[in-house]
Design an enzyme around this catalytic site. Sequence first.
Site, mmCIF file in Angstrom:
data_model
loop_
_atom_site.group_PDB
_atom_site.id
_atom_site.type_symbol
_atom_site.label_atom_id
_atom_site.label_comp_id
_atom_site.label_asym_id
_atom_site.label_seq_id
_atom_site.Cartn_x
_atom_site.Cartn_y
_atom_site.Cartn_z
ATOM 1 C CB SER A 148 -0.897 -0.058 1.242
ATOM 2 O OG SER A 148 -1.790 1.014 1.293
ATOM 3 C CE LYS A 166 0.032 1.890 -3.884
ATOM 4 N NZ LYS A 166 0.625 0.574 -4.140
HETATM 5 C C1 HXC Z 1 -0.175 12.756 -16.653
HETATM 6 C C2 HXC Z 1 0.059 10.637 -17.501
HETATM 7 C C3 HXC Z 1 1.429 10.605 -17.102
HETATM 8 C C4 HXC Z 1 1.955 11.764 -16.438
HETATM 9 C C5 HXC Z 1 0.950 8.734 -18.069
HETATM 10 N N1 HXC Z 1 -0.178 9.458 -18.090
HETATM 11 N N2 HXC Z 1 1.948 9.389 -17.463
HETATM 12 N N3 HXC Z 1 -0.744 11.692 -17.271
HETATM 13 N N4 HXC Z 1 1.107 12.811 -16.238
HETATM 14 N N5 HXC Z 1 3.229 11.823 -16.035
HETATM 15 C C6 HXC Z 1 -1.438 9.089 -18.699
HETATM 16 C C7 HXC Z 1 -1.295 8.936 -20.210
HETATM 17 O O1 HXC Z 1 -1.355 10.205 -20.873
HETATM 18 C C8 HXC Z 1 -2.482 8.039 -20.564
HETATM 19 O O2 HXC Z 1 -3.692 8.766 -20.613
HETATM 20 C C9 HXC Z 1 -2.571 7.131 -19.341
HETATM 21 O O3 HXC Z 1 -1.871 7.796 -18.258
HETATM 22 C C10 HXC Z 1 -1.889 5.789 -19.595
HETATM 23 O O4 HXC Z 1 -0.563 6.037 -20.010
HETATM 24 P P1 HXC Z 1 0.322 4.916 -20.738
HETATM 25 O O5 HXC Z 1 1.704 5.452 -20.847
HETATM 26 O O6 HXC Z 1 -0.373 4.448 -21.968
HETATM 27 O O7 HXC Z 1 0.191 3.727 -19.668
HETATM 28 P P2 HXC Z 1 1.074 2.451 -19.450
HETATM 29 O O8 HXC Z 1 2.041 2.229 -20.579
HETATM 30 O O9 HXC Z 1 0.136 1.378 -19.098
HETATM 31 O O10 HXC Z 1 1.997 2.839 -18.178
HETATM 32 C C11 HXC Z 1 1.457 2.964 -16.879
HETATM 33 C C12 HXC Z 1 2.058 4.181 -16.122
HETATM 34 C C13 HXC Z 1 3.607 4.182 -16.210
HETATM 35 C C14 HXC Z 1 1.540 4.114 -14.704
HETATM 36 C C15 HXC Z 1 1.541 5.456 -16.788
HETATM 37 O O11 HXC Z 1 4.108 5.307 -15.526
HETATM 38 C C16 HXC Z 1 4.199 2.924 -15.643
HETATM 39 O O12 HXC Z 1 4.324 1.928 -16.351
HETATM 40 N N6 HXC Z 1 4.575 2.904 -14.332
HETATM 41 C C17 HXC Z 1 5.150 1.704 -13.670
HETATM 42 C C18 HXC Z 1 6.318 2.062 -12.800
HETATM 43 C C19 HXC Z 1 5.953 3.031 -11.692
HETATM 44 O O13 HXC Z 1 5.100 3.908 -11.876
HETATM 45 N N7 HXC Z 1 6.642 2.871 -10.542
HETATM 46 C C20 HXC Z 1 6.431 3.714 -9.407
HETATM 47 C C21 HXC Z 1 5.603 3.009 -8.405
HETATM 48 S S1 HXC Z 1 5.855 3.945 -6.951
HETATM 49 P P3 HXC Z 1 -4.346 9.268 -22.034
HETATM 50 O O14 HXC Z 1 -5.579 9.995 -21.633
HETATM 51 O O15 HXC Z 1 -3.320 10.159 -22.672
HETATM 52 O O16 HXC Z 1 -4.609 8.027 -22.821
HETATM 53 C C22 HXC Z 1 4.552 4.230 -6.101
HETATM 54 C C23 HXC Z 1 4.931 5.084 -4.908
HETATM 55 C C24 HXC Z 1 3.855 5.304 -3.922
HETATM 56 O O17 HXC Z 1 3.494 3.802 -6.402
HETATM 57 C C25 HXC Z 1 4.215 6.208 -2.780
HETATM 58 C C26 HXC Z 1 5.624 6.756 -2.669
HETATM 59 C C27 HXC Z 1 5.878 7.595 -1.430
HETATM 60 P P1 NAP Z 2 8.903 0.043 -9.104
HETATM 61 O O1 NAP Z 2 10.324 -0.391 -8.994
HETATM 62 O O2 NAP Z 2 8.501 0.830 -10.302
HETATM 63 O O3 NAP Z 2 7.966 -1.229 -8.946
HETATM 64 C C1 NAP Z 2 6.776 -1.426 -9.640
HETATM 65 C C2 NAP Z 2 6.864 -2.756 -10.371
HETATM 66 O O4 NAP Z 2 5.572 -3.074 -10.886
HETATM 67 C C3 NAP Z 2 7.839 -2.739 -11.556
HETATM 68 O O5 NAP Z 2 8.693 -3.848 -11.450
HETATM 69 C C4 NAP Z 2 6.938 -2.853 -12.775
HETATM 70 O O6 NAP Z 2 7.583 -3.618 -13.775
HETATM 71 C C5 NAP Z 2 5.711 -3.555 -12.204
HETATM 72 N N1 NAP Z 2 4.478 -3.208 -12.926
HETATM 73 C C6 NAP Z 2 4.008 -1.980 -13.223
HETATM 74 N N2 NAP Z 2 2.858 -2.076 -13.892
HETATM 75 C C7 NAP Z 2 2.597 -3.399 -13.995
HETATM 76 C C8 NAP Z 2 1.542 -4.132 -14.580
HETATM 77 N N3 NAP Z 2 0.516 -3.513 -15.202
HETATM 78 N N4 NAP Z 2 1.567 -5.484 -14.514
HETATM 79 C C9 NAP Z 2 2.604 -6.121 -13.898
HETATM 80 N N5 NAP Z 2 3.633 -5.479 -13.332
HETATM 81 C C10 NAP Z 2 3.623 -4.127 -13.386
HETATM 82 O O7 NAP Z 2 8.456 0.944 -7.854
HETATM 83 P P2 NAP Z 2 8.745 0.949 -6.274
HETATM 84 O O8 NAP Z 2 8.967 2.364 -5.922
HETATM 85 O O9 NAP Z 2 9.704 -0.063 -5.859
HETATM 86 O O10 NAP Z 2 7.264 0.567 -5.723
HETATM 87 C C11 NAP Z 2 6.918 -0.763 -5.411
HETATM 88 C C12 NAP Z 2 5.650 -0.795 -4.578
HETATM 89 O O11 NAP Z 2 5.843 -0.065 -3.360
HETATM 90 C C13 NAP Z 2 4.430 -0.157 -5.232
HETATM 91 O O12 NAP Z 2 3.262 -0.868 -4.879
HETATM 92 C C14 NAP Z 2 4.401 1.223 -4.636
HETATM 93 O O13 NAP Z 2 3.131 1.820 -4.695
HETATM 94 C C15 NAP Z 2 4.830 0.924 -3.218
HETATM 95 N N6 NAP Z 2 5.381 2.064 -2.469
HETATM 96 C C16 NAP Z 2 6.587 2.576 -2.836
HETATM 97 C C17 NAP Z 2 7.150 3.596 -2.078
HETATM 98 C C18 NAP Z 2 8.519 4.152 -2.402
HETATM 99 O O14 NAP Z 2 9.084 4.916 -1.619
HETATM 100 N N7 NAP Z 2 9.109 3.802 -3.509
HETATM 101 C C19 NAP Z 2 6.465 4.083 -0.975
HETATM 102 C C20 NAP Z 2 5.218 3.549 -0.654
HETATM 103 C C21 NAP Z 2 4.697 2.524 -1.398
HETATM 104 P P3 NAP Z 2 7.255 -3.474 -15.340
HETATM 105 O O15 NAP Z 2 7.213 -1.999 -15.630
HETATM 106 O O16 NAP Z 2 8.369 -4.206 -16.007
HETATM 107 O O17 NAP Z 2 5.927 -4.129 -15.527
#
Ligand code: HXC
Ligand code: NAP
Length: 274
Positions: A148, A166
Amino acid sequence: MAGIEGFAPNLFVGKTVFVTGGGSGINLGIAKSFARLGAKVAICGRTRERLDGAAKEIEALGAKVFTHVADVRQPQAVQEAIDATRAALGPIHVLVCGAAGNFLCRAEDMSPNGFKTVVDIDLIGSFNASRAAFNQLKETKGIILYISAGMAYMPYAFQVHVGAAKAGIEQLMQNLALEWGKYGIRSCSIVPGPIEGTEGMKRLADPKSLAERLSHIPLSRMGTVDEIGAAAVFLASPMAAYITGAQLIVDGGSGLIGSAFFNVGAEAVLRSGA
Ligand code: HXC
Ligand code: NAP
């Protein structure tokens, strides 16, 4: 390796752990913590190369690894990954739902698809994995661990999509604890604070004000992936056998100081166009 030294080194021998999004960051750290204690580990994600790199790291710890490319938004793909894991490693004892997406975006600039994308990955993806693993978890009397975030409890600016996703995960977690407890399945969440060296921190934290923010956190630092791994190991262990429906906050107290400092930093990140 900090955090798991106190656990018996064979604690998870014979157990299978499946981690969604296990190819990087916190989720990979969790997978490695279980591997160090003898578990067989399966990871899924969307990127073959990322899974291969992660598998090498896990194998180097002496664990048996299985990887499967699957997008958690696609129920059939997740089911295939879960079924193939059983065939490769045996039934799943621990399911970690960690796959997530995140970006900073003002609510008024958020497209419906941007909002939906994060809810689909985080919340619906977590349900898809939980549902797909149900039969195996029932058989093993296993546990689901949801990863979460503080956004589940408190509004953070430019995180309207993540807050909704979340918060939904927390409700999903407790509903399944309620409904599946009778099968011996436990369900808990881990709420990490800011974790160093992760994609989440890279995307969300303003590097210029990070040190100042950390100084306000009660424990005055970021956490480590190993500290989240230790929390996961604890919850999945017999020591936590009577714990279900619980949220374990592992954030150095950062949830106690509110989100204002994050919000100011996030505004700076958005203004800078990073
Ligand atoms: C505004 C955005 C955007 C951005 C994407 N979108 N990035 N909008 N600002 N920076 C919009 C796009 O325009 C699109 O809408 C829609 O989101 C989907 O985008 P895609 O690129 O087609 O999606 P996809 O390829 O499925 O990628 C999913 C993603 C990408 C979430 C957008 O960032 C990703 O793959 N993330 C995975 C890794 C990640 O995010 N890791 C961090 C987790 S950390 P439209 O309308 O244009 O179609 C975390 C931390 C929590 O969760 C707490 C920390 C303290
Ligand atoms: P991260 O390295 O980006 O981890 C996210 C992982 O999810 C990536 O390995 C990504 O791999 C995979 N993923 C994304 N979209 C997916 C999909 N549609 N299907 C399957 N896999 C997918 O980020 P992180 O910062 O370590 O975060 C990990 C977890 O911790 C998340 O749940 C996040 O919300 C939580 N969290 C993180 C923080 C922090 O400080 N970083 C704090 C609080 C909570 P691919 O892109 O290759 O699919």
